[in-house]
Design a protein around this motif. Sequence first.
Motif, PDB file in Angstrom:
ATOM      1  N   LEU B  68     -15.533 -22.499  -7.056  1.00 36.86           N
ATOM      2  CA  LEU B  68     -15.124 -21.669  -8.190  1.00 36.86           C
ATOM      3  C   LEU B  68     -16.053 -21.833  -9.389  1.00 36.86           C
ATOM      4  O   LEU B  68     -16.207 -20.905 -10.186  1.00 36.86           O
ATOM      5  CB  LEU B  68     -13.683 -22.013  -8.601  1.00 36.86           C
ATOM      6  N   CYS B  69     -16.641 -23.004  -9.528  1.00 40.38           N
ATOM      7  CA  CYS B  69     -17.494 -23.234 -10.696  1.00 40.38           C
ATOM      8  C   CYS B  69     -18.966 -23.029 -10.375  1.00 40.38           C
ATOM      9  O   CYS B  69     -19.829 -23.386 -11.179  1.00 40.38           O
ATOM     10  CB  CYS B  69     -17.255 -24.631 -11.258  1.00 40.38           C
ATOM     11  N   GLY B  70     -19.267 -22.458  -9.230  1.00 38.90           N
ATOM     12  CA  GLY B  70     -20.662 -22.290  -8.863  1.00 38.90           C
ATOM     13  C   GLY B  70     -21.050 -20.855  -8.574  1.00 38.90           C
ATOM     14  O   GLY B  70     -21.930 -20.608  -7.758  1.00 38.90           O
ATOM     15  N   VAL B  71     -20.413 -19.912  -9.254  1.00 40.39           N
ATOM     16  CA  VAL B  71     -20.699 -18.502  -9.007  1.00 40.39           C
ATOM     17  C   VAL B  71     -21.748 -18.009 -10.007  1.00 40.39           C
ATOM     18  O   VAL B  71     -21.636 -18.245 -11.206  1.00 40.39           O
ATOM     19  CB  VAL B  71     -19.416 -17.651  -9.114  1.00 40.39           C
ATOM     20  N   ARG B  72     -22.755 -17.343  -9.490  1.00 38.96           N
ATOM     21  CA  ARG B  72     -23.847 -16.833 -10.328  1.00 38.96           C
ATOM     22  C   ARG B  72     -23.425 -15.559 -11.069  1.00 38.96           C
ATOM     23  O   ARG B  72     -23.644 -15.411 -12.268  1.00 38.96           O
ATOM     24  CB  ARG B  72     -25.030 -16.517  -9.411  1.00 38.96           C
ATOM     25  N   ALA B  73     -22.846 -14.652 -10.351  1.00 41.41           N
ATOM     26  CA  ALA B  73     -22.454 -13.361 -10.927  1.00 41.41           C
ATOM     27  C   ALA B  73     -21.317 -12.791 -10.095  1.00 41.41           C
ATOM     28  O   ALA B  73     -21.208 -13.069  -8.900  1.00 41.41           O
ATOM     29  CB  ALA B  73     -23.632 -12.387 -10.945  1.00 41.41           C
ATOM     30  N   VAL B  74     -20.490 -12.002 -10.736  1.00 40.83           N
ATOM     31  CA  VAL B  74     -19.400 -11.325 -10.040  1.00 40.83           C
ATOM     32  C   VAL B  74     -19.603  -9.820 -10.182  1.00 40.83           C
ATOM     33  O   VAL B  74     -19.742  -9.304 -11.292  1.00 40.83           O
ATOM     34  CB  VAL B  74     -18.016 -11.696 -10.619  1.00 40.83           C
ATOM     35  N   TRP B  75     -19.631  -9.122  -9.056  1.00 40.53           N
ATOM     36  CA  TRP B  75     -19.673  -7.656  -9.081  1.00 40.53           C
ATOM     37  C   TRP B  75     -18.291  -7.176  -8.682  1.00 40.53           C
ATOM     38  O   TRP B  75     -17.901  -7.273  -7.531  1.00 40.53           O
ATOM     39  CB  TRP B  75     -20.739  -7.137  -8.124  1.00 40.53           C
ATOM     40  N   TRP B  76     -17.537  -6.698  -9.673  1.00 43.89           N
ATOM     41  CA  TRP B  76     -16.153  -6.260  -9.442  1.00 43.89           C
ATOM     42  C   TRP B  76     -16.190  -4.785  -9.096  1.00 43.89           C
ATOM     43  O   TRP B  76     -16.262  -3.926  -9.967  1.00 43.89           O
ATOM     44  CB  TRP B  76     -15.304  -6.509 -10.692  1.00 43.89           C
ATOM     45  N   ARG B  77     -16.162  -4.493  -7.802  1.00 44.12           N
ATOM     46  CA  ARG B  77     -16.321  -3.122  -7.337  1.00 44.12           C
ATOM     47  C   ARG B  77     -14.955  -2.471  -7.095  1.00 44.12           C
ATOM     48  O   ARG B  77     -14.326  -2.014  -8.034  1.00 44.12           O
ATOM     49  CB  ARG B  77     -17.181  -3.125  -6.056  1.00 44.12           C
ATOM     50  N   ARG B  78     -14.530  -2.405  -5.871  1.00 52.66           N
ATOM     51  CA  ARG B  78     -13.307  -1.666  -5.552  1.00 52.66           C
ATOM     52  C   ARG B  78     -12.384  -2.496  -4.663  1.00 52.66           C
ATOM     53  O   ARG B  78     -12.189  -2.154  -3.493  1.00 52.66           O
ATOM     54  CB  ARG B  78     -13.669  -0.351  -4.840  1.00 52.66           C
ATOM     55  N   PRO B  79     -11.833  -3.578  -5.193  1.00 55.78           N
ATOM     56  CA  PRO B  79     -10.923  -4.377  -4.369  1.00 55.78           C
ATOM     57  C   PRO B  79      -9.658  -3.594  -4.021  1.00 55.78           C
ATOM     58  O   PRO B  79      -9.213  -2.727  -4.779  1.00 55.78           O
ATOM     59  CB  PRO B  79     -10.601  -5.587  -5.255  1.00 55.78           C
ATOM     60  N   THR B  80      -9.110  -3.912  -2.872  1.00 54.59           N
ATOM     61  CA  THR B  80      -7.840  -3.316  -2.457  1.00 54.59           C
ATOM     62  C   THR B  80      -6.733  -3.847  -3.354  1.00 54.59           C
ATOM     63  O   THR B  80      -6.680  -5.049  -3.618  1.00 54.59           O
ATOM     64  CB  THR B  80      -7.533  -3.708  -1.001  1.00 54.59           C
ATOM     65  N   PRO B  81      -5.842  -2.994  -3.842  1.00 55.75           N
ATOM     66  CA  PRO B  81      -4.715  -3.511  -4.636  1.00 55.75           C
ATOM     67  C   PRO B  81      -3.876  -4.493  -3.822  1.00 55.75           C
ATOM     68  O   PRO B  81      -3.748  -4.358  -2.596  1.00 55.75           O
ATOM     69  CB  PRO B  81      -3.911  -2.244  -4.961  1.00 55.75           C
ATOM     70  N   TYR B  82      -3.339  -5.485  -4.498  1.00 51.09           N
ATOM     71  CA  TYR B  82      -2.424  -6.407  -3.825  1.00 51.09           C
ATOM     72  C   TYR B  82      -1.228  -5.623  -3.317  1.00 51.09           C
ATOM     73  O   TYR B  82      -0.593  -4.881  -4.070  1.00 51.09           O
ATOM     74  CB  TYR B  82      -1.943  -7.498  -4.788  1.00 51.09           C
ATOM     75  N   ARG B  83      -0.956  -5.778  -2.025  1.00 48.47           N
ATOM     76  CA  ARG B  83       0.199  -5.081  -1.439  1.00 48.47           C
ATOM     77  C   ARG B  83       0.923  -6.029  -0.501  1.00 48.47           C
ATOM     78  O   ARG B  83       0.315  -6.903   0.108  1.00 48.47           O
ATOM     79  CB  ARG B  83      -0.263  -3.867  -0.619  1.00 48.47           C
ATOM     80  N   GLU B  84       2.209  -5.809  -0.398  1.00 50.28           N
ATOM     81  CA  GLU B  84       2.996  -6.568   0.570  1.00 50.28           C
ATOM     82  C   GLU B  84       2.596  -6.144   1.980  1.00 50.28           C
ATOM     83  O   GLU B  84       2.597  -4.951   2.296  1.00 50.28           O
ATOM     84  CB  GLU B  84       4.483  -6.320   0.328  1.00 50.28           C
ATOM     85  N   ARG B  85       2.232  -7.094   2.806  1.00 49.46           N
ATOM     86  CA  ARG B  85       1.812  -6.752   4.169  1.00 49.46           C
ATOM     87  C   ARG B  85       2.664  -7.433   5.226  1.00 49.46           C
ATOM     88  O   ARG B  85       2.524  -7.162   6.407  1.00 49.46           O
ATOM     89  CB  ARG B  85       0.346  -7.142   4.380  1.00 49.46           C
ATOM     90  N   ALA B  86       3.529  -8.350   4.790  1.00 48.50           N
ATOM     91  CA  ALA B  86       4.291  -9.120   5.772  1.00 48.50           C
ATOM     92  C   ALA B  86       5.671  -8.518   6.033  1.00 48.50           C
ATOM     93  O   ALA B  86       6.448  -9.077   6.802  1.00 48.50           O
ATOM     94  CB  ALA B  86       4.435 -10.564   5.298  1.00 48.50           C
ATOM     95  N   GLY B  87       5.957  -7.391   5.378  1.00 46.90           N
ATOM     96  CA  GLY B  87       7.234  -6.745   5.630  1.00 46.90           C
ATOM     97  C   GLY B  87       8.415  -7.426   4.968  1.00 46.90           C
ATOM     98  O   GLY B  87       9.564  -7.196   5.347  1.00 46.90           O
ATOM     99  N   ARG B  88       8.120  -8.259   3.974  1.00 50.52           N
ATOM    100  CA  ARG B  88       9.221  -8.939   3.289  1.00 50.52           C
ATOM    101  C   ARG B  88       9.972  -7.934   2.414  1.00 50.52           C
ATOM    102  O   ARG B  88       9.367  -7.031   1.838  1.00 50.52           O
ATOM    103  CB  ARG B  88       8.675 -10.092   2.437  1.00 50.52           C
ATOM    104  N   PRO B  89      11.286  -8.088   2.307  1.00 48.30           N
ATOM    105  CA  PRO B  89      12.069  -7.112   1.531  1.00 48.30           C
ATOM    106  C   PRO B  89      11.915  -7.341   0.028  1.00 48.30           C
ATOM    107  O   PRO B  89      11.531  -8.427  -0.418  1.00 48.30           O
ATOM    108  CB  PRO B  89      13.512  -7.398   1.981  1.00 48.30           C
ATOM    109  N   GLU B  90      12.239  -6.299  -0.744  1.00 47.57           N
ATOM    110  CA  GLU B  90      12.349  -6.459  -2.196  1.00 47.57           C
ATOM    111  C   GLU B  90      13.587  -7.287  -2.500  1.00 47.57           C
ATOM    112  O   GLU B  90      14.559  -7.209  -1.738  1.00 47.57           O
ATOM    113  CB  GLU B  90      12.444  -5.103  -2.877  1.00 47.57           C
ATOM    114  N   PRO B  91      13.591  -8.074  -3.559  1.00 48.35           N
ATOM    115  CA  PRO B  91      12.503  -8.220  -4.529  1.00 48.35           C
ATOM    116  C   PRO B  91      11.494  -9.294  -4.136  1.00 48.35           C
ATOM    117  O   PRO B  91      10.610  -9.612  -4.934  1.00 48.35           O
ATOM    118  CB  PRO B  91      13.254  -8.624  -5.805  1.00 48.35           C
TER     119      PRO B  91
END
Lengths: 86, 317
Positions: B68-91
């Motif tokens: 984490l402390c050794g990153v030269r540069a970050v290119w923030w392009r088009r990450p996938t939005p965080y989504r529930e993928r395990a089928g857990r119910p709300e909330p």
Amino acid sequence: MSVATHPVPWGVTRVTAFDPSAPVDVPHVELDPVSQTGRYFDPAGRPIEAGRHGSGKVTSRPTKTAAPGGDKRARDDDSTLDYASD
Amino acid sequence: MTDAPVLVVTSVDDATADPVAQRLFERGVPVARLDPADFLGAEARMSARFGSHGMSGRIRTASREVELCGVRAVWWRRPTPYRERAGRPEPIARFAVNEAGIGFGGVLAALPDCLWVNHPWRNHAAEHKPAQLVTAAACGFTVPETLVTNEVDEARAFADGYAPVVYKPLRHAVLPAADGRAGMIWVGPVVSASLDDSVAGTAHMFQAQVDKVADVRVTVVGRWLFAVRIDGGLLDWRADYDALAYTRIGCPAEVEAAIHRYMAGFGLMFGAFDFALTAAGAWVFLECNPNGQWAWIAEQEDAVADALADLLEKGRI
């Protein structure tokens, strides 16, 4: 002026349908572990030549502005809807 | 820092990231590609520790391990939005997604001592069109008269007073069309007679239509500018890419200076500016997408990819 009596905003009247004739290809993509670039495969599992796949997210991409087969780069069709800004 | 990796934050099917990643690979610059949504699956793992020393820890993807402390540069392009993928119910699902956003997203946003292209929180701020218009005016751009309102009387008076006027949504939107198919809203003309009380239904943005002879897209990468004239005769050129012709052009010195002020104002390293070009040669500011696409314009693709690779490799402006 209560919103309840006007549940549909005026702007919604401005929606235009996408062109249904434009193809939306959904290639399978894997990350190349060495170069960290995407490797694209057609539905039969055959590699797609670099630059010959439609690109960008297909989840909500307007087909009118989508890159049909043979086009190679996502156009300026999306904003924060298709990716996480935070 | 020569071994410090460039972190490319994007989805796996982001073809625009590929030419830049490929360039960095060919130059021998370490690249780690990460889609943060993978933290909610088995594909990526993270542990970060905090204390008086600050933050430490690492990210593991299927093919990379990044300190984490050794990153030269970050290119923030088009990450996938965080989504529930395990089928857990709300909330439960919402809890998991929210914790992911603040936890994983928060750790990434706190990466120290690296170049951001762009920091996601800077993007978030710069995506707001009202802030864009205020900043643009302060930077010296010519800005069209614009109204954001939920008052129909104000909208009608604006449409009459500044005719011709256009409506444009404040944010890219995909909505069902009248026939049920997916649809979107292009920039389009408005007459006051078409406005009604449903303007009260949410925020609406109206803008005086610029009498333009062409559009200009300026893609900014650090100190580099790439200006492309777009001819097609369309009010909203995104409506028909097949009708467009692109020509690389120079950028007037005063516009370039204003662009750099704008970039500094929002703390951006990358931006995609849209201007309307008038017959008199004025460049009228329309908007700036802090994470706009650029690779579809063949006339600039290699130059922009080179510039991005240069900036990310260097890790500083």
